[in-house]
Design an enzyme around this catalytic site. Structure first.
Site, PDB file in Angstrom:
ATOM      1  N   GLU A  62      37.513  38.306  41.867  1.00 17.20           N
ATOM      2  CA  GLU A  62      38.334  39.389  41.434  1.00 17.20           C
ATOM      3  C   GLU A  62      37.693  41.118  42.111  1.00 17.20           C
ATOM      4  O   GLU A  62      38.703  41.338  41.685  1.00 17.20           O
ATOM      5  CB  GLU A  62      37.583  39.350  39.616  1.00 17.20           C
ATOM      6  N   SER A  97      32.741  40.761  36.016  1.00 20.01           N
ATOM      7  CA  SER A  97      32.952  39.053  36.445  1.00 20.01           C
ATOM      8  C   SER A  97      33.595  39.052  37.919  1.00 20.01           C
ATOM      9  O   SER A  97      34.512  40.534  37.696  1.00 20.01           O
ATOM     10  CB  SER A  97      34.310  38.335  35.668  1.00 20.01           C
ATOM     11  N   ARG A 100      45.119  38.684  36.674  1.00 15.93           N
ATOM     12  CA  ARG A 100      44.738  39.390  37.270  1.00 15.93           C
ATOM     13  C   ARG A 100      45.137  40.206  38.770  1.00 15.93           C
ATOM     14  O   ARG A 100      44.577  40.091  39.521  1.00 15.93           O
ATOM     15  CB  ARG A 100      42.946  38.463  36.941  1.00 15.93           C
TER      16      ARG A 100
END
Length: 317
Positions: A309, A235, A186
């Site tokens: 995130e 998320s 990520r």
């Protein structure tokens, strides 16, 4: 600020740039351009039609010292209630997906950064090319997905990218091969002060029926686990090594926790969503307070500090 760009107040154009190639809006609410439906206004919202127009706009902003911000489809983005100063650039019109040499290099695909992940998956499926099935569970634009190496259990961008092109703040092109992109979980080494505009992918032949079946299974799994029809970023926190952020949040007893109109989803604890049924309406400040509270509680209960995130930009009111 438009006069600093070389355009008269109310004009749709910038000096030396065809107005048809550059859409401009003043005091544009960023809530219209994020999946959370939150955020204050941008001084100028700009949507260029192609990469040369984008380069010209960046050059003009650099020459007049106007700050710029890059926004894709607004997933994984939280804009503070005070909004954004300067020019916010959206790549929604720079969205081509092509297979330039289907006979000589049949697995090579080129994609512009403003293309949606769904568009890339759809084109690859039509060409019977596998490797991007993971995009069935990843919303947003390709540019944002490249920067954060988006993915699911089926894969991530690092598995298929061979080259990335970006523009710096002066509008100059930078080309990086896969190794120079520094893809990791990520995240990547693609500089945040550049704007990704294009990528080359190397996919693999795969029957359409197999692609469709795998994507359908992924989407079904996500539909069963994730909330629908509420403003969200997907998320909110990255999964820590060897664990899942959603599990840690749920075990800490935080499902349903709210700050104003922001709430930890009762369906999936790593989804912090907007409750649109209350007054006053949810603000970005509500969401930021909830993010900070959840992170602090998970650290208190589990000794694990979660990383977001979500990218947070903009100014407080």
């Amino acid at each position: 600020m438009l006069d600093r760009l070389g355009a008269a107040p109310g004009s749709a154009g910038v000096i030396d740039i065809d107005p048809a190639l550059l859409e401009l809006r003043l005091d544009e609410p960023m809530a219209r351009h994020t999946t959370l439906r939150l955020g204050g206004p941008a001084d100028i919202w700009a949507r260029p039609a192609d990469i040369p127009t984008l380069a010209a706009l960046l050059s003009r902003c650099a020459a007049t010292q106007i700050p710029v911000h890059f926004v894709g489809s607004g997933t994984n983005l939280l804009v503070r209630d005070g909004g954004l100063r300067g020019v916010v650039i959206n790549l929604g019109r720079i969205n081509q997906v092509s297979r330039p040499d289907p006979d000589g290099q049949p697995t090579r695909v080129e994609v512009e950064a403003g293309a949606s992940t769904g568009r890339l998956l759809s084109r690859a499926t039509a060409w019977e090319l596998g490797g991007v099935e993971f995009l069935g569970g990843v919303p947003g634009s390709v540019g944002g997905g490249l920067i954060m190496n988006a993915g699911t259990y089926l894969g991530e961008f690092t598995n298929v990218v061979t080259q990335v092109r970006s523009l710096d703040l002066r509008g100059l092109e930078i080309v990086r091969d896969h190794a120079a992109c520094g893809f990791r979980y990520r995240d990547s080494d693609l500089p945040k002060h550049e704007i990704v505009v294009w990528a080359e992918l190397d996919l693999r032949p795969r029957p359409r029926a197999e692609i469709d079946a795998e994507v359908a299974a992924l989407r079904k799994r996500r539909d069963e686990r994730e909330p629908k029809k509420v403003p969200n970023n997907g998320s909110t926190f990255k999964n820590p090594t060897g664990d899942h952020a959603g599990r840690l949040i749920e075990v800490a007893g935080l499902k349903g926790t709210r700050r104003g109109g922001a709430i930890v989803s009762p369906k999936h604890a790593n989804w912090l969503v907007v409750d649109r049924g209350i007054e006053p309406a949810c603000t970005a400040a509500d969401m930021l307070q909830l993010i900070d509270f959840v992170r602090a509680e998970v650290e208190r209960v589990h000794g694990v500090r979660l990383e977001t995130e979500v990218k947070v930009i903009g100014e407080a009111p």
